[in-house]
Design a protein around this motif. Structure first.
Motif, PDB file in Angstrom:
ATOM      1  N   VAL A 191      60.680 -68.428  51.069  1.00 25.54           N
ATOM      2  CA  VAL A 191      60.357 -68.409  49.652  1.00 25.54           C
ATOM      3  C   VAL A 191      61.037 -67.192  49.030  1.00 25.54           C
ATOM      4  O   VAL A 191      60.966 -66.091  49.576  1.00 25.54           O
ATOM      5  N   ALA A 192      61.702 -67.390  47.906  1.00 19.53           N
ATOM      6  CA  ALA A 192      62.354 -66.270  47.224  1.00 19.53           C
ATOM      7  C   ALA A 192      61.316 -65.205  46.878  1.00 19.53           C
ATOM      8  O   ALA A 192      60.192 -65.523  46.486  1.00 19.53           O
ATOM      9  N   MET A 193      61.713 -63.934  47.048  1.00 15.17           N
ATOM     10  CA  MET A 193      60.830 -62.813  46.743  1.00 15.17           C
ATOM     11  C   MET A 193      61.617 -61.723  46.021  1.00 15.17           C
ATOM     12  O   MET A 193      62.807 -61.550  46.268  1.00 15.17           O
ATOM     13  N   CYS A 194      60.903 -61.014  45.154  1.00 17.51           N
ATOM     14  CA  CYS A 194      61.564 -59.973  44.373  1.00 17.51           C
ATOM     15  C   CYS A 194      60.571 -58.857  44.069  1.00 17.51           C
ATOM     16  O   CYS A 194      59.424 -59.132  43.696  1.00 17.51           O
ATOM     17  N   VAL A 195      61.027 -57.618  44.235  1.00 15.65           N
ATOM     18  CA  VAL A 195      60.246 -56.457  43.817  1.00 15.65           C
ATOM     19  C   VAL A 195      61.133 -55.651  42.881  1.00 15.65           C
ATOM     20  O   VAL A 195      62.089 -55.009  43.314  1.00 15.65           O
ATOM     21  N   HIS A 196      60.822 -55.743  41.585  1.00 20.56           N
ATOM     22  CA  HIS A 196      61.499 -54.889  40.611  1.00 20.56           C
ATOM     23  C   HIS A 196      60.863 -53.500  40.708  1.00 20.56           C
ATOM     24  O   HIS A 196      59.677 -53.385  41.032  1.00 20.56           O
ATOM     25  N   PRO A 197      61.610 -52.436  40.417  1.00 19.23           N
ATOM     26  CA  PRO A 197      61.026 -51.098  40.474  1.00 19.23           C
ATOM     27  C   PRO A 197      59.750 -51.015  39.626  1.00 19.23           C
ATOM     28  O   PRO A 197      59.760 -51.345  38.441  1.00 19.23           O
ATOM     29  N   GLY A 198      58.662 -50.636  40.280  1.00 16.46           N
ATOM     30  CA  GLY A 198      57.394 -50.478  39.575  1.00 16.46           C
ATOM     31  C   GLY A 198      56.590 -51.749  39.395  1.00 16.46           C
ATOM     32  O   GLY A 198      55.512 -51.713  38.815  1.00 16.46           O
ATOM     33  N   TRP A 199      57.093 -52.876  39.870  1.00 19.12           N
ATOM     34  CA  TRP A 199      56.395 -54.156  39.729  1.00 19.12           C
ATOM     35  C   TRP A 199      55.749 -54.536  41.055  1.00 19.12           C
ATOM     36  O   TRP A 199      56.175 -54.082  42.121  1.00 19.12           O
TER      37      TRP A 199
END
Length: 139
Positions: free
Chosen positions: A35-43
């Protein structure tokens, strides 16, 4: 390795030009446990392709100007998985009433998977680099 680095540059080009269609082509489709995953800075962690793409749409809609200069790019390919790390040196429109720019630095890790359609981004994690007051004054 060259294919992964070129796709990584396309990822940043898509952000700079607010091209959500291109961003959609770069991200892998969700498939089973992948599953695609993403961590934006501070999120917090975002999971699932639709949630990840929605976050990029929000960022693009609310960012009038952004430019990335990538440094310290390192790529490692292990079979059908590639990991690329880099420093994002970011110039963006200042978040104030006055015209101007703000600079920042993020260390990013992007994981790509080889699919029948070529390499696709599976996981992005960006972490802000805190600067001391001395470093900020030098900029």
């Amino acid at each position: 390795m060259k294919d992964v680095e070129e796709l990584n540059q396309e990822f940043y080009d898509a952000i700079e030009s607010a091209d959500l269609d291109r961003m959609s082509e770069i991200w892998a489709e969700d498939a089973g446990d992948r599953v695609a995953m993403c961590v934006h800075p501070g999120w917090p962690m975002l999971s699932g392709r639709s949630e990840v793409l929605r976050s990029w749409a929000l960022i693009m809609a609310n960012t009038p100007y952004i430019q990335f200069v990538l440094t310290d790019v390192r790529t490692m390919v292990l079979g059908d998985v590639a990991v690329l790390t880099c420093a994002e040196n970011i110039l963006t429109a200042a978040d104030t009433d006055e015209a101007g720019f703000a600079a920042g630095r993020v260390v990013a890790t992007s994981t790509y998977v080889r699919t029948p359609d070529g390499w696709r981004l599976w996981l992005y994690h960006g972490s802000p680099v805190l600067q001391s007051e001395d470093e900020e004054e030098e900029e």
